[in-house]
Design a protein around this motif. Structure first.
Motif, PDB file in Angstrom:
ATOM      1  N   GLN A  36      38.442  26.266  35.508  1.00 15.64           N
ATOM      2  CA  GLN A  36      37.708  26.898  34.418  1.00 15.64           C
ATOM      3  C   GLN A  36      37.799  28.414  34.644  1.00 15.64           C
ATOM      4  O   GLN A  36      37.357  28.939  35.662  1.00 15.64           O
ATOM      5  N   LEU A  37      38.426  29.092  33.691  1.00 16.71           N
ATOM      6  CA  LEU A  37      38.734  30.508  33.880  1.00 16.71           C
ATOM      7  C   LEU A  37      37.497  31.403  33.939  1.00 16.71           C
ATOM      8  O   LEU A  37      37.604  32.566  34.356  1.00 16.71           O
ATOM      9  N   TYR A  38      36.343  30.873  33.567  1.00 15.95           N
ATOM     10  CA  TYR A  38      35.102  31.643  33.713  1.00 15.95           C
ATOM     11  C   TYR A  38      34.872  32.020  35.169  1.00 15.95           C
ATOM     12  O   TYR A  38      34.192  33.000  35.461  1.00 15.95           O
ATOM     13  N   THR A  39      35.441  31.259  36.078  1.00 18.52           N
ATOM     14  CA  THR A  39      35.380  31.577  37.505  1.00 18.52           C
ATOM     15  C   THR A  39      35.874  32.996  37.770  1.00 18.52           C
ATOM     16  O   THR A  39      35.379  33.681  38.673  1.00 18.52           O
ATOM     17  N   LEU A  40      36.842  33.441  36.979  1.00 23.41           N
ATOM     18  CA  LEU A  40      37.477  34.758  37.179  1.00 23.41           C
ATOM     19  C   LEU A  40      37.096  35.734  36.074  1.00 23.41           C
ATOM     20  O   LEU A  40      37.866  36.624  35.710  1.00 23.41           O
ATOM     21  N   ARG A  41      35.888  35.582  35.554  1.00 23.54           N
ATOM     22  CA  ARG A  41      35.475  36.364  34.383  1.00 23.54           C
ATOM     23  C   ARG A  41      35.436  37.865  34.620  1.00 23.54           C
ATOM     24  O   ARG A  41      35.553  38.644  33.671  1.00 23.54           O
ATOM     25  N   ASP A  42      35.273  38.304  35.871  1.00 25.03           N
ATOM     26  CA  ASP A  42      35.243  39.743  36.150  1.00 25.03           C
ATOM     27  C   ASP A  42      36.643  40.343  36.193  1.00 25.03           C
ATOM     28  O   ASP A  42      36.829  41.526  35.911  1.00 25.03           O
ATOM     29  N   GLU A  43      37.629  39.533  36.547  1.00 29.64           N
ATOM     30  CA  GLU A  43      38.997  40.029  36.686  1.00 29.64           C
ATOM     31  C   GLU A  43      39.861  39.777  35.452  1.00 29.64           C
ATOM     32  O   GLU A  43      40.661  40.626  35.051  1.00 29.64           O
ATOM     33  N   LEU A  44      39.701  38.611  34.865  1.00 27.57           N
ATOM     34  CA  LEU A  44      40.625  38.154  33.829  1.00 27.57           C
ATOM     35  C   LEU A  44      40.767  39.094  32.637  1.00 27.57           C
ATOM     36  O   LEU A  44      41.896  39.404  32.230  1.00 27.57           O
ATOM     37  N   PRO A  45      39.689  39.574  32.019  1.00 29.00           N
ATOM     38  CA  PRO A  45      39.845  40.420  30.832  1.00 29.00           C
ATOM     39  C   PRO A  45      40.613  41.722  31.096  1.00 29.00           C
ATOM     40  O   PRO A  45      41.150  42.322  30.163  1.00 29.00           O
ATOM     41  N   LYS A  46      40.677  42.135  32.350  1.00 31.22           N
ATOM     42  CA  LYS A  46      41.349  43.396  32.681  1.00 31.22           C
ATOM     43  C   LYS A  46      42.861  43.264  32.689  1.00 31.22           C
ATOM     44  O   LYS A  46      43.578  44.216  32.380  1.00 31.22           O
ATOM     45  N   ASP A  47      43.365  42.075  33.053  1.00 29.88           N
ATOM     46  CA  ASP A  47      44.817  41.880  33.164  1.00 29.88           C
ATOM     47  C   ASP A  47      45.122  40.389  33.137  1.00 29.88           C
ATOM     48  O   ASP A  47      45.322  39.767  34.172  1.00 29.88           O
ATOM     49  N   VAL A  48      45.146  39.841  31.947  1.00 27.79           N
ATOM     50  CA  VAL A  48      45.306  38.394  31.798  1.00 27.79           C
ATOM     51  C   VAL A  48      46.606  37.907  32.443  1.00 27.79           C
ATOM     52  O   VAL A  48      46.630  36.887  33.129  1.00 27.79           O
ATOM     53  N   LYS A  49      47.666  38.637  32.241  1.00 30.40           N
ATOM     54  CA  LYS A  49      48.983  38.216  32.727  1.00 30.40           C
ATOM     55  C   LYS A  49      48.997  38.050  34.247  1.00 30.40           C
ATOM     56  O   LYS A  49      49.385  36.995  34.761  1.00 30.40           O
ATOM     57  N   SER A  50      48.586  39.070  34.973  1.00 27.15           N
ATOM     58  CA  SER A  50      48.658  38.998  36.435  1.00 27.15           C
ATOM     59  C   SER A  50      47.644  38.004  37.005  1.00 27.15           C
ATOM     60  O   SER A  50      47.913  37.338  38.011  1.00 27.15           O
TER      61      SER A  50
END
Length: 290
Positions: A36-50
């Protein structure tokens, strides 16, 4: 030309090989590990690709999205753009959490229609409702209304080739005149249309037993959230296998529950950081649970 005798010999040898290698035979039915990508909610919106590249490298094959809205789509990406990034990393978005705007409360289908279209573009199997706001879940009648809306949304999803699921927290297990909101949702939704994503952490945190839910409602829990509970502080999460939830016993009943897919989720207390945490969870699951 293969004679009948040679065919029998070859078939027997193949069967003997499988029997000699039971671990190989078991892996044929392994579930793919999801996140569940919410786990990475602090990082994901900044750089989805990486970030999605790192998810794939951490042992995950599937993901569950979150945060879609008509205005911002997925963290600034439209569904087509997100699908390309997922494909590039051999990731499948089998499910997504969609809040559906005000649909559960007033029946406005604008956000629901947009969510269905986004899920179709991502080639998801499930559209999952993650939350009900507190003012709309205070009594039995509120839950009956939610159940009716779930049936309506599920029928729309079915027409689009999708399945609808409902994700729980702990508030659904609060008592209302001798019953719980969760019991109402299970009873008053169409079992052939509405499925449930069982968050195992919240079930245990609320004082309930997932195995009893499986036995009472076999086949309805097509999705799981696999989230562990910190041994010292139950209000916190921890990496799978490091906490107090007995996942080995729960996974043995996966068939009875109806589980098709599961997603690791960790909302806090990452040790030592988010990517190390999801890798620890993935490693434990692959070695001990599937």
């Amino acid at each position: 030309m293969i004679t009948r005798r040679k065919f029998i010999i070859n078939t027997s040898l193949a069967a003997a090989t499988v029997l000699a290698l039971p671990s190989f035979a078991f892996t044929m039915d392994k579930k793919e590990i999801g996140l569940q990508l919410y786990t990475l909610r602090d990082e994901l919106p900044k750089d989805v690709k990486s970030i999605l590249e790192k998810v794939a490298k951490s042992g995950y094959k599937t993901v569950e999205t979150y945060g879609f809205s008509i205005k911002d789509q997925f963290w600034g990406l439209n569904p087509v753009e997100l699908k390309k990034i997922l494909d590039a990393n051999n990731l499948k978005a089998l499910s997504g959490h969609y809040n559906l705007g005000s649909f559960l409360y007033d029946g406005n289908t604008e956000e629901l229609i947009a969510a269905i279209e986004a899920a179709r573009i991502l080639k998801s199997e499930f559209l999952t409702i993650p939350w009900v706001d507190e003012p709309f879940r205070r009594n039995i009648q509120d839950y009956k209304k939610i159940a009716s809306r779930l049936n309506e949304a599920a029928a729309m999803c079915q027409k689009a080739g999708l399945k609808l699921a409902y994700h729980n927290h702990d508030f659904e297990f609060q008592q209302h005149d001798g019953t719980t909101g969760y019991e109402i949702l299970l009873k008053e939704t169409d079992k052939d249309l509405v499925y449930f994503e069982l968050d195992l952490y919240w079930v245990v945190r609320s004082g309930n037993d997932p195995l009893k839910l499986f036995a009472a409602n076999p086949g309805r829990f097509k999705l799981w959230h696999v989230k562990d509970m910190d041994k010292a502080n139950p209000a916190l999460n921890t990496e799978i296998g490091s906490g107090s939830i007995d996942f080995k016993t729960i996974f043995k009943q996966a068939k009875e529950s109806g589980m098709k897919h599961f997603f690791v989720e960790q909302e806090n207390n990452y040790n030592p950081g988010t990517f190390e945490a999801i890798k620890t969870s993935s490693d434990f699951i692959s070695k001990n649970l599937i």
